[in-house]
Design a protein around this motif. Structure first.
Motif, PDB file in Angstrom:
ATOM      1  N   ILE A  60      14.745 -16.803 -77.842  1.00 22.28           N
ATOM      2  CA  ILE A  60      15.357 -18.020 -77.284  1.00 22.28           C
ATOM      3  C   ILE A  60      15.503 -17.838 -75.778  1.00 22.28           C
ATOM      4  O   ILE A  60      16.065 -16.826 -75.327  1.00 22.28           O
ATOM      5  CB  ILE A  60      16.744 -18.285 -77.910  1.00 22.28           C
ATOM      6  N   LEU A  61      14.989 -18.814 -75.036  1.00 23.01           N
ATOM      7  CA  LEU A  61      15.179 -18.801 -73.581  1.00 23.01           C
ATOM      8  C   LEU A  61      16.502 -19.491 -73.289  1.00 23.01           C
ATOM      9  O   LEU A  61      16.608 -20.718 -73.341  1.00 23.01           O
ATOM     10  CB  LEU A  61      14.021 -19.522 -72.879  1.00 23.01           C
ATOM     11  N   SER A  62      17.525 -18.707 -72.996  1.00 26.23           N
ATOM     12  CA  SER A  62      18.872 -19.275 -72.837  1.00 26.23           C
ATOM     13  C   SER A  62      19.209 -19.620 -71.398  1.00 26.23           C
ATOM     14  O   SER A  62      20.210 -20.296 -71.143  1.00 26.23           O
ATOM     15  CB  SER A  62      19.918 -18.288 -73.376  1.00 26.23           C
ATOM     16  N   LYS A  63      18.400 -19.161 -70.467  1.00 24.77           N
ATOM     17  CA  LYS A  63      18.705 -19.460 -69.061  1.00 24.77           C
ATOM     18  C   LYS A  63      17.411 -19.515 -68.267  1.00 24.77           C
ATOM     19  O   LYS A  63      16.514 -18.677 -68.454  1.00 24.77           O
ATOM     20  CB  LYS A  63      19.628 -18.392 -68.476  1.00 24.77           C
ATOM     21  N   GLN A  64      17.324 -20.507 -67.391  1.00 22.71           N
ATOM     22  CA  GLN A  64      16.197 -20.616 -66.463  1.00 22.71           C
ATOM     23  C   GLN A  64      16.681 -21.317 -65.198  1.00 22.71           C
ATOM     24  O   GLN A  64      17.618 -22.119 -65.243  1.00 22.71           O
ATOM     25  CB  GLN A  64      15.031 -21.384 -67.086  1.00 22.71           C
ATOM     26  N   PRO A  65      16.093 -21.020 -64.054  1.00 24.05           N
ATOM     27  CA  PRO A  65      16.559 -21.635 -62.798  1.00 24.05           C
ATOM     28  C   PRO A  65      16.118 -23.084 -62.683  1.00 24.05           C
ATOM     29  O   PRO A  65      15.168 -23.528 -63.346  1.00 24.05           O
ATOM     30  CB  PRO A  65      15.886 -20.770 -61.724  1.00 24.05           C
ATOM     31  N   LEU A  66      16.807 -23.821 -61.842  1.00 21.85           N
ATOM     32  CA  LEU A  66      16.425 -25.202 -61.563  1.00 21.85           C
ATOM     33  C   LEU A  66      15.129 -25.234 -60.764  1.00 21.85           C
ATOM     34  O   LEU A  66      14.836 -24.326 -59.987  1.00 21.85           O
ATOM     35  CB  LEU A  66      17.535 -25.902 -60.781  1.00 21.85           C
ATOM     36  N   GLY A  67      14.354 -26.285 -60.968  1.00 22.20           N
ATOM     37  CA  GLY A  67      13.151 -26.474 -60.163  1.00 22.20           C
ATOM     38  C   GLY A  67      11.909 -25.826 -60.708  1.00 22.20           C
ATOM     39  O   GLY A  67      10.868 -25.844 -60.041  1.00 22.20           O
ATOM     40  N   VAL A  68      11.983 -25.236 -61.925  1.00 23.11           N
ATOM     41  CA  VAL A  68      10.783 -24.666 -62.540  1.00 23.11           C
ATOM     42  C   VAL A  68      10.357 -25.572 -63.692  1.00 23.11           C
ATOM     43  O   VAL A  68      11.187 -26.236 -64.319  1.00 23.11           O
ATOM     44  CB  VAL A  68      11.009 -23.224 -63.024  1.00 23.11           C
ATOM     45  N   ASN A  69       9.047 -25.568 -63.984  1.00 22.76           N
ATOM     46  CA  ASN A  69       8.501 -26.437 -65.027  1.00 22.76           C
ATOM     47  C   ASN A  69       7.539 -25.651 -65.901  1.00 22.76           C
ATOM     48  O   ASN A  69       7.027 -24.594 -65.507  1.00 22.76           O
ATOM     49  CB  ASN A  69       7.772 -27.629 -64.411  1.00 22.76           C
ATOM     50  N   HIS A  70       7.298 -26.247 -67.092  1.00 25.99           N
ATOM     51  CA  HIS A  70       6.318 -25.696 -68.033  1.00 25.99           C
ATOM     52  C   HIS A  70       6.568 -24.199 -68.276  1.00 25.99           C
ATOM     53  O   HIS A  70       5.670 -23.363 -68.137  1.00 25.99           O
ATOM     54  CB  HIS A  70       4.891 -25.909 -67.528  1.00 25.99           C
ATOM     55  N   VAL A  71       7.810 -23.888 -68.645  1.00 28.82           N
ATOM     56  CA  VAL A  71       8.197 -22.495 -68.903  1.00 28.82           C
ATOM     57  C   VAL A  71       7.712 -22.096 -70.306  1.00 28.82           C
ATOM     58  O   VAL A  71       7.955 -22.805 -71.282  1.00 28.82           O
ATOM     59  CB  VAL A  71       9.715 -22.315 -68.783  1.00 28.82           C
ATOM     60  N   LYS A  72       7.032 -20.947 -70.385  1.00 25.57           N
ATOM     61  CA  LYS A  72       6.521 -20.446 -71.667  1.00 25.57           C
ATOM     62  C   LYS A  72       6.913 -18.979 -71.821  1.00 25.57           C
ATOM     63  O   LYS A  72       6.791 -18.195 -70.878  1.00 25.57           O
ATOM     64  CB  LYS A  72       5.005 -20.582 -71.731  1.00 25.57           C
ATOM     65  N   VAL A  73       7.376 -18.630 -73.025  1.00 26.78           N
ATOM     66  CA  VAL A  73       7.715 -17.254 -73.358  1.00 26.78           C
ATOM     67  C   VAL A  73       6.606 -16.711 -74.265  1.00 26.78           C
ATOM     68  O   VAL A  73       6.251 -17.336 -75.278  1.00 26.78           O
ATOM     69  CB  VAL A  73       9.077 -17.158 -74.062  1.00 26.78           C
ATOM     70  N   SER A  74       6.078 -15.550 -73.929  1.00 31.56           N
ATOM     71  CA  SER A  74       4.980 -14.973 -74.703  1.00 31.56           C
ATOM     72  C   SER A  74       5.233 -13.467 -74.925  1.00 31.56           C
ATOM     73  O   SER A  74       5.462 -12.730 -73.955  1.00 31.56           O
ATOM     74  CB  SER A  74       3.655 -15.171 -73.969  1.00 31.56           C
ATOM     75  N   PRO A  75       5.237 -13.066 -76.216  1.00 30.88           N
ATOM     76  CA  PRO A  75       5.096 -13.876 -77.439  1.00 30.88           C
ATOM     77  C   PRO A  75       6.406 -14.571 -77.798  1.00 30.88           C
ATOM     78  O   PRO A  75       7.465 -14.204 -77.305  1.00 30.88           O
ATOM     79  CB  PRO A  75       4.705 -12.833 -78.484  1.00 30.88           C
ATOM     80  N   ARG A  76       6.324 -15.540 -78.702  1.00 33.80           N
ATOM     81  CA  ARG A  76       7.525 -16.272 -79.112  1.00 33.80           C
ATOM     82  C   ARG A  76       8.298 -15.502 -80.192  1.00 33.80           C
ATOM     83  O   ARG A  76       9.498 -15.700 -80.350  1.00 33.80           O
ATOM     84  CB  ARG A  76       7.145 -17.656 -79.660  1.00 33.80           C
ATOM     85  N   GLU A  77       7.604 -14.643 -80.938  1.00 32.65           N
ATOM     86  CA  GLU A  77       8.253 -13.849 -81.975  1.00 32.65           C
ATOM     87  C   GLU A  77       7.815 -12.392 -81.806  1.00 32.65           C
ATOM     88  O   GLU A  77       6.645 -12.118 -81.497  1.00 32.65           O
ATOM     89  CB  GLU A  77       7.888 -14.354 -83.369  1.00 32.65           C
ATOM     90  N   ILE A  78       8.725 -11.462 -82.035  1.00 39.76           N
ATOM     91  CA  ILE A  78       8.419 -10.038 -81.881  1.00 39.76           C
ATOM     92  C   ILE A  78       9.039  -9.242 -83.028  1.00 39.76           C
ATOM     93  O   ILE A  78       9.929  -9.731 -83.748  1.00 39.76           O
ATOM     94  CB  ILE A  78       8.935  -9.495 -80.530  1.00 39.76           C
ATOM     95  N   ASP A  79       8.553  -7.989 -83.174  1.00 38.45           N
ATOM     96  CA  ASP A  79       9.124  -7.086 -84.189  1.00 38.45           C
ATOM     97  C   ASP A  79      10.472  -6.545 -83.707  1.00 38.45           C
ATOM     98  O   ASP A  79      10.710  -6.439 -82.490  1.00 38.45           O
ATOM     99  CB  ASP A  79       8.166  -5.919 -84.435  1.00 38.45           C
ATOM    100  N   TYR A  80      11.281  -6.165 -84.701  1.00 35.21           N
ATOM    101  CA  TYR A  80      12.612  -5.671 -84.330  1.00 35.21           C
ATOM    102  C   TYR A  80      13.169  -4.789 -85.437  1.00 35.21           C
ATOM    103  O   TYR A  80      12.717  -4.849 -86.592  1.00 35.21           O
ATOM    104  CB  TYR A  80      13.566  -6.839 -84.076  1.00 35.21           C
ATOM    105  N   ILE A  81      14.150  -4.016 -85.066  1.00 34.32           N
ATOM    106  CA  ILE A  81      14.984  -3.297 -86.034  1.00 34.32           C
ATOM    107  C   ILE A  81      16.427  -3.373 -85.550  1.00 34.32           C
ATOM    108  O   ILE A  81      16.674  -3.529 -84.349  1.00 34.32           O
ATOM    109  CB  ILE A  81      14.564  -1.819 -86.212  1.00 34.32           C
TER     110      ILE A  81
END
Length: 337
Positions: free
Chosen positions: A307-328
């Motif tokens: 989840i992208l919970s914070k981003q600065p003002l004035g930016v566009n088309h924000v993409k997080v890669s990858p959207r899902e990852i492994d975890y423990i």
């Protein structure tokens, strides 16, 4: 010297030709013909102007004795249009000869009528008729009713706001909108003044701008309201979009104190578009990517969603890669002293 003599000879020859023509029989007949044409035209014109016609006249309108603490928030027209009927000779005199004096209103006559004053056409007709010929018939008065609104010292400063739709071309964006001035004084009677929260510009609709644009915008008209100044210079600052990618660490939220999140990878890429002028300014620290423990409990998937919970003002088309990852999730062991 020779040139001056030559010009004098030509001048004398030209005068002689004109004199000869005027004294000739043909010239006399032509002049007599013109004389009778002029006489005929004069009689015809007098006959035509003796008929009745209708026309519209403009009479200046003025107001005097306005106190210094009074501000007119609804301006009176500069002229009154009157329709009149009379013989053509009289109307020609109105149009090209006789000067019609301004209709002058005295503010003192209406100071006890409230902040909104209406002056009926009957009063105007009486003042206009008094300076017309007795044979002239007054047909119409425009406007048929004069109205003005004023205030005594009621004013305040309000911000300027844009009304409209201004869009940049592809690969561009509007970095900022600057108003000059960014706030103006608004004058109005108190009941109206209390309802004014901003000075909105006339609607501005501009598409596909790709460079800094400056324009002068008048404010939207509101009955009984006066803005000072009555306009604002608007500047649209346009910047170019640039692509940028930063690596942002993944953070767990809402986890119990005895549990720790481990993700693989520990950092993810965040790509976005930002204005070229802010390219260096925006960094990874401006973004926060989280995994919510409560969502993990409700999700049966083997991977955790980011989840992208914070981003600065004035930016566009924000993409997080990858959207899902492994975890423990590691269980912390508590040690007793």
């Amino acid at each position: 010297m020779f040139g001056e003599q030559n010009m004098r000879v030509r001048y004398l020859r030209t005068l002689e030709k004109i004199r000869s023509f005027l004294l000739s029989t043909m010239s006399r007949e032509f002049l007599i013909f013109l004389f009778f044409v002029f006489v005929s035209f004069s009689f015809w014109l007098l006959q035509v102007l003796n008929d009745d016609y209708e026309t519209e006249l403009s009479i200046p309108l003025k107001m005097k004795n306005i106190p210094e603490d009074v501000v007119l928030t609804s301006e009176l027209p500069n002229t009154i249009k009157v329709g009149v009927k009379d013989r053509g000779t009289v109307l020609v005199n109105y149009l090209w000869g006789q000067t019609l004096y301004p209709v002058t209103l005295d503010f003192a006559d209406y100071s006890d009528k409230g902040s909104q004053v209406r002056i009926p056409s009957l009063m105007l007709s009486q003042r206009i008729t008094s300076q017309l010929n007795q044979s002239t018939k007054l047909l119409t008065v425009k406007p048929d009713t004069l109205e003005f609104i004023y205030t005594k010292g009621e004013a305040r400063k309000v911000p300027v706001k844009l009304r409209g739709d201004v869009k940049a071309d592809r690969q561009y964006y509007i970095a900022d909108t600057i108003f000059s001035p960014d706030s103006v004084m608004v004058y109005a009677p108190k009941p109206i003044l209390d309802s004014i929260t901003a000075a909105y510009t006339q609607r501005i609709d501009i598409k596909q701008i790709s460079d800094t644009l400056r324009t002068r915008a008048e404010f939207q008209k509101i009955k009984g309201v006066r803005f000072t100044p009555s306009y604002s210079d608007v500047t649209f600052l346009v910047d170019v979009f640039a692509e940028k990618t930063v690596e942002v660490p993944v953070v767990g939220i809402n986890f119990p104190k005895d549990k720790v999140l481990r993700t693989f990878p520990s950092k993810v890429k965040v790509s976005f578009q930002v204005g070229l002028s802010r390219f260096r300014e925006v960094t990874a620290e401006d973004f926060v990517v989280v995994v919510d423990f409560e969502e993990l409990n409700n999700d049966a998937s083997e991977k955790c969603k980011l989840i992208l919970s914070k981003q600065p003002l004035g930016v566009n088309h924000v993409k997080v890669s990858p959207r899902e990852i492994d975890y423990i999730i590691e269980q912390q062991v508590a040690f007793n002293d």
